[in-house]
Design a protein around this motif. Structure first.
Motif, short mmCIF file in Angstrom:
data_model
loop_
_atom_site.label_atom_id
_atom_site.label_comp_id
_atom_site.label_asym_id
_atom_site.label_seq_id
_atom_site.Cartn_x
_atom_site.Cartn_y
_atom_site.Cartn_z
N ILE A 182 -11.96 18.19 -32.12
CA ILE A 182 -11.60 19.64 -32.55
C ILE A 182 -10.39 20.25 -31.90
O ILE A 182 -9.53 20.66 -32.50
CB ILE A 182 -12.80 20.57 -32.63
N GLN A 234 -6.99 19.14 -33.30
CA GLN A 234 -6.56 19.93 -34.58
C GLN A 234 -6.00 21.20 -34.13
O GLN A 234 -5.01 21.60 -35.01
CB GLN A 234 -7.62 20.08 -35.60
N ALA A 235 -6.68 21.68 -33.07
CA ALA A 235 -6.11 23.14 -32.73
C ALA A 235 -4.52 22.81 -32.17
O ALA A 235 -3.71 23.38 -32.39
CB ALA A 235 -6.98 23.59 -31.77
N GLY A 289 -12.16 22.65 -25.13
CA GLY A 289 -13.43 22.10 -26.03
C GLY A 289 -14.55 22.07 -25.22
O GLY A 289 -14.60 22.37 -24.01
N PRO A 338 -13.63 22.41 -36.99
CA PRO A 338 -12.70 22.97 -35.81
C PRO A 338 -12.40 24.29 -36.01
O PRO A 338 -11.77 24.86 -35.38
CB PRO A 338 -11.34 22.03 -36.21
N CYS A 366 -12.59 16.57 -39.88
CA CYS A 366 -12.28 17.77 -39.28
C CYS A 366 -10.53 17.29 -39.21
O CYS A 366 -9.62 18.43 -39.19
CB CYS A 366 -12.43 17.41 -37.55
N GLY A 387 -7.62 19.78 -40.57
CA GLY A 387 -6.31 20.08 -39.72
C GLY A 387 -5.01 19.98 -40.46
O GLY A 387 -4.13 20.67 -40.38
#
Ligand code: IPM
Ligand code: MG
Length: 376
Positions: free
Chosen positions: A55, A58-59, A113, A320, A365, A369
């Protein structure tokens, strides 16, 4: 000779040391709110365990797109923080290895995370260690469900209560165990002030204090008394106190819950109630969390590392959204409100266009993204 004399003596000595450490902590407490230094901002990115790296990736992708100019000009730096994994933490025998903590302290803010906490044993949760070491006393968790009239902000005390000494209890094997709950005057004042200041600055008119002061008379009793005392400095805000049990019912009572705006509560109740609140918003996969203090700030998903998803081969389907909402809070914190709003809106649109269910019937995920990146 009284039975268990040796165990009692050991426990009393242990308790004395705990009291001394907690008095020292309370005396050294810093009340100031985070003030971001102007100029360059270093954002640390720590993957953590389980679905964490999936996750956070993707951030990071979203932040790189959104902050492309600031990164190019050197105003903002994204820095990977390695070693916050359960393997490294177990190998080093430290909840947050010293070198990892030093690297985190060189950043201004951290997007983190989830990290796995072994249950039992004496290894402290990395979250608890980081919140203490960085003195992140305010855990701020917004939950909003506009169609149900829900717009809540939780101010969870983040360094005290059952968490402070949760790994330092007493055990008399075969006989009993005891854990401790710690509430300090200074620790309560600073979270109460943070919640009321937020309420005032954001035009909120209702604040709910949540305790179990009918049972935890010393700790919650004092928490409640101090919060009411601070309330006197904020005459425009209606303050009501509820016990945690009825508050869990109120959150799912449509006739009552609309009136709530700001919640102020001790650590463990905040932990529990915010998961319930997040579920009303669509699940713990959807809610972000800010941990702020006098110098540092850490932003994270409110959920854990989801080892079950990894075991079942569903890691790539992790949602995410929660860590992305945390990134929104991070952007707001570092003084970029329009970027924060842009990301917030794009997440909502991506969630509608490209839903992730946490299972194979939803998007991955990464697909989420990609969809989000196009909307930024
Ligand atoms: C949270 C989490 C943590 C907590 C865990 C991971 C230690 O549940 O941030 O709410 O209990 O605070
Ligand atoms: Mg929790």
């Amino acid at each position: 000779m009284m039975r268990y004399q040796q165990e009692i003596d050991q426990a009393v000595n242990h308790y004395r040391a705990l009291l001394e450490s907690q008095i020292a902590r309370a005396e050294g407490m810093n009340n100031a709110q985070t003030e971001m230094k102007k100029g360059k901002t270093v954002i640390g990115l720590a993957g953590g365990d389980g679905i964490g790296p999936i996750i956070v990736k993707q951030a990071e992708k979203a932040l790189r797109k959104l902050l492309a100019d600031e990164i190019a000009s050197g105003q903002i730096k994204l820095r990977a923080i390695e070693g916050l994994t359960i393997e490294n933490r177990l190998a080093k025998g430290q909840a947050v290895p010293a070198d990892v903590l030093a690297a985190i302290k060189e950043c201004d803010v951290l997007l983190k995370g989830p990290t796995t906490t072994p249950s039992g044993g004496t290894m402290e949760s990395a979250n608890v260690t980081l919140r203490r070491e960085l003195d992140l006393f305010a855990n701020v968790r917004p939950v909003s469900v506009p169609e149900a009239g829900i717009d809540w902000t939780f101010f969870r005390e983040n360094t005290e209560g059952e968490y402070t000494l949760g790994s330092k209890g007493i055990e008399i094997p075969g006989m009993l165990t005891m854990d401790f709950k710690v509430t300090t005057v200074a620790g309560t004042r600073r979270i109460a002030k943070a919640a009321f200041d937020f309420a005032k600055a954001n035009g909120k008119t209702h604040l709910a204090i949540v305790t179990k002061s009918n049972i935890m008379k010393k700790t919650d009793g004092m928490f409640s008394a101090i919060c009411h005392e601070i309330a006197n400095d904020y005459p425009g805000i209606t303050v009501e106190e509820y016990y945690i049990d009825i508050m869990t019912a109120n959150l799912i009572n449509p006739a009552i819950r609309k009136k709530f705006q700001v919640f102020l509560l001790p650590n463990l109740y905040g932990d529990i109630l915010t998961d319930e609140a997040a579920q009303l918003q669509g699940g713990v996969g959807t809610a972000g969390s800010a941990n702020t203090g006098s110098r540092y700030a850490m932003f994270e998903a409110i959920h854990g590392s989801a080892p079950r998803m990894i075991e079942e081969g569903l890691g790539d389907y992790a949602n995410p959204e929660s860590i992305l909402r945390a990134a929104v809070m991070l952007l707001r914190h570092i003084g970029l409100p329009s970027k924060a709003n842009a990301l917030d809106a794009a997440i909502t649109n991506a969630a509608a266009a490209c839903p992730v269910t946490g299972d194979k019937d939803g998007n991955t995920c990464e697909a989420f993204g990609d969809c989000l990146e196009k909307l930024l």
